[in-house]
Design a protein around this motif. Structure first.
Motif, PDB file in Angstrom:
ATOM      1  N   HIS A   1       0.819  -1.217   0.000  1.00 38.13           N
ATOM      2  CA  HIS A   1       0.000   0.000   0.000  1.00 38.13           C
ATOM      3  C   HIS A   1       0.859   1.276   0.000  1.00 38.13           C
ATOM      4  O   HIS A   1       0.548   2.250  -0.692  1.00 38.13           O
ATOM      5  CB  HIS A   1      -0.905  -0.052   1.241  1.00 38.13           C
ATOM      6  CG  HIS A   1      -1.686   1.170   1.507  1.00 38.13           C
ATOM      7  ND1 HIS A   1      -2.941   1.390   0.967  1.00 38.13           N
ATOM      8  CD2 HIS A   1      -1.412   2.262   2.255  1.00 38.13           C
ATOM      9  CE1 HIS A   1      -3.392   2.554   1.393  1.00 38.13           C
ATOM     10  NE2 HIS A   1      -2.490   3.109   2.171  1.00 38.13           N
TER      11      HIS A   1
ATOM     12  N   HIS B   1       1.229   4.401  -2.791  1.00 41.80           N
ATOM     13  CA  HIS B   1       1.118   5.853  -2.568  1.00 41.80           C
ATOM     14  C   HIS B   1       2.278   6.582  -3.247  1.00 41.80           C
ATOM     15  O   HIS B   1       2.119   7.691  -3.758  1.00 41.80           O
ATOM     16  CB  HIS B   1       1.171   6.162  -1.064  1.00 41.80           C
ATOM     17  CG  HIS B   1      -0.177   6.162  -0.386  1.00 41.80           C
ATOM     18  ND1 HIS B   1      -1.179   7.051  -0.718  1.00 41.80           N
ATOM     19  CD2 HIS B   1      -0.676   5.403   0.626  1.00 41.80           C
ATOM     20  CE1 HIS B   1      -2.239   6.830   0.062  1.00 41.80           C
ATOM     21  NE2 HIS B   1      -1.960   5.826   0.883  1.00 41.80           N
TER      22      HIS B   1
ATOM     23  N   TYR C   1       6.030  10.665   2.890  1.00 46.61           N
ATOM     24  CA  TYR C   1       4.809   9.862   2.875  1.00 46.61           C
ATOM     25  C   TYR C   1       4.116   9.951   4.242  1.00 46.61           C
ATOM     26  O   TYR C   1       4.641   9.476   5.241  1.00 46.61           O
ATOM     27  CB  TYR C   1       5.169   8.410   2.522  1.00 46.61           C
ATOM     28  CG  TYR C   1       4.074   7.406   2.783  1.00 46.61           C
ATOM     29  CD1 TYR C   1       2.756   7.662   2.410  1.00 46.61           C
ATOM     30  CD2 TYR C   1       4.347   6.193   3.409  1.00 46.61           C
ATOM     31  CE1 TYR C   1       1.749   6.752   2.666  1.00 46.61           C
ATOM     32  CE2 TYR C   1       3.343   5.275   3.666  1.00 46.61           C
ATOM     33  CZ  TYR C   1       2.049   5.563   3.290  1.00 46.61           C
ATOM     34  OH  TYR C   1       1.046   4.669   3.549  1.00 46.61           O
TER      35      TYR C   1
ATOM     36  N   SER D   1       0.456   9.378   6.190  1.00 53.02           N
ATOM     37  CA  SER D   1      -0.951   8.977   6.214  1.00 53.02           C
ATOM     38  C   SER D   1      -1.355   8.739   7.657  1.00 53.02           C
ATOM     39  O   SER D   1      -0.703   9.236   8.581  1.00 53.02           O
ATOM     40  CB  SER D   1      -1.144   7.740   5.346  1.00 53.02           C
ATOM     41  OG  SER D   1      -0.384   6.681   5.872  1.00 53.02           O
TER      42      SER D   1
ATOM     43  N   ASP E   1      -6.327   7.167   0.086  1.00 50.77           N
ATOM     44  CA  ASP E   1      -6.356   5.793  -0.410  1.00 50.77           C
ATOM     45  C   ASP E   1      -7.295   5.655  -1.615  1.00 50.77           C
ATOM     46  O   ASP E   1      -8.408   6.181  -1.606  1.00 50.77           O
ATOM     47  CB  ASP E   1      -6.850   4.857   0.710  1.00 50.77           C
ATOM     48  CG  ASP E   1      -5.852   4.788   1.856  1.00 50.77           C
ATOM     49  OD1 ASP E   1      -4.747   5.334   1.713  1.00 50.77           O
ATOM     50  OD2 ASP E   1      -6.191   4.168   2.880  1.00 50.77           O
TER      51      ASP E   1
HETATM   52 MG    MG Z   1      -3.004   5.187   2.820  1.00 48.80          MG
END
Ligand code: MG
Ligand code: AMP
Length: 332
Positions: A111, A115, A132, A134, A292
């Motif tokens: 995942h 991204h 990154y 999230s 997402d």
């Molecule tokens: Mg995510």
């Protein structure tokens, strides 16, 4: 080649369909069903239930928008991890079932790498410094040969988690990150909060505890909440930008990519953009694809497939703790 990607690591059941026939990559459908708990944070079991209830609907919807039949799909890709176990298993079950039933090749995708790949693709980037951020992840990375190497990361909770948990304490509804962003716009007075950077890493849980404790101050009002949201953002984002700037200087990167759900935040975008500008490097954020989605999974699956990667069915079990730097990157 037509690829259907399924995302399901936490809150979103996403189905993305892409087609790269003719050289150019086209996005045919991007369906996102987002679970939002009425109160509290994400309950993994309810998230999984939400996905089970939406999988069939979302897949059919994406196929209909693309004017395709499932038999037109050449490759299936799904988010294999990291994420919440029950959610991951539900999304994996729908992908694995489709693959078995219709004899379509299947690839499990990391995942976090997805991204990154969507950002690199949309920004036409080459070896950027990757920021990154999230819910559960906060990492500063750069590609080192066949891996995305981690230069720095959170030592405890993810930046999105910090914002969500903070907001939850003050009665905001999930996802709290965007609500904290809105309230912060009306904040004016900076409240001192702990700023903890250790070399290339950052610590966020002490900052969360300290920010929540401000609630017990006498005379705490809505106006104070705006100030607190503003101060929390400024503190946490400054920590992230400091680490990113250190990485940029060390690694001599010529581009900065911001990706992941927190990348939607305009103030964070502004701060990183200013930092990049001072260093004369390009800054890019994949607007509309930070959160997402199934497109990033389909795109990464396509890159893997074209690099010759194949997985046996037994290899497509979920990997709840699937680190970004454990994925071999076999494409340019
Ligand atoms: Mg995510
Ligand atoms: P992801 O799982 O990558 O979609 O990221 C989800 C996280 O991003 C959650 O913690 C959200 O609160 C956070 N998030 C989404 N939009 C924003 C925003 N505008 N500002 C701050 N955080 C955000």
């Amino acid at each position: 080649m037509i690829v259907l990607g399924i995302e399901g690591t936490a809150h979103t059941f996403g189905v993305g369909i892409i087609n790269d026939s003719g050289g150019e990559l086209k996005i045919l459908a991007d369906v996102r069903k987002v679970y939002s708990p009425a109160e509290g944070g994400i309950n993994p079991y309810f998230a999984a239930e939400f996905m089970a209830g939406n999988a069939d609907i979302a897949i059919k919807e994406a196929l209909k928008i693309s004017d395709l039949d499932i038999r037109d799909i050449d490759l299936l890709a799904f988010s294999q991890g990291p994420g919440l176990g029950p959610a991951l298993r539900t999304a994996a079950t729908s992908a694995r079932t489709l693959s078995l039933y219709h004899s379509i090749p299947l690839l499990g995708v990391n995942h976090c790498v997805a991204h990154i790949e969507i950002g690199i693709h949309l920004g036409h980037l080459q070896n950027p410094l990757i920021v990154y951020v999230s819910g559960g992840n906060t990492q500063i990375l750069i590609r080192r040969e066949n891996f995305y190497g981690i230069f720095g990361e959170t030592m405890d909770i993810g930046l999105g988690n910090l914002l969500d948990k903070f907001g939850r304490e003050f009665g905001l509804k999930h996802p709290q990150g965007p609500k904290v962003e809105d309230l912060a716009k009306s904040g004016k007075n900076f409240i001192d909060l702990p700023y903890t950077v250790k070399g290339a890493n950052l610590c966020l849980s002490g900052l969360l505890t300290s920010a929540i404790r401000k609630k017990s101050d006498e005379n705490f009002t809505y106006k104070n909440l705006c100030d607190l949201c503003y101060s929390l953002q400024e503190t946490a984002f400054s920590m992230l930008v400091e680490v990113s700037e250190r990485a940029l200087a060390h690694l001599n990167a010529e581009q900065v990519l911001l990706t992941g759900g927190v990348g939607n935040n305009k103030r964070l975008q502004e701060m990183l953009m200013l930092m990049a500008k001072e260093h004369n490097v390009k800054f890019f954020v994949p607007e509309n694809y930070c959160s997402d989605n199934g497109i990033m999974i389909a795109l990464t699956g396509l890159k893997m497939f074209k690099a010759g990667i194949r997985q046996k069915f037994e290899e497509t079990k979920v990997k709840q703790r699937f680190r970004t730097d454990k994925v071999e990157i076999l494409w340019d």
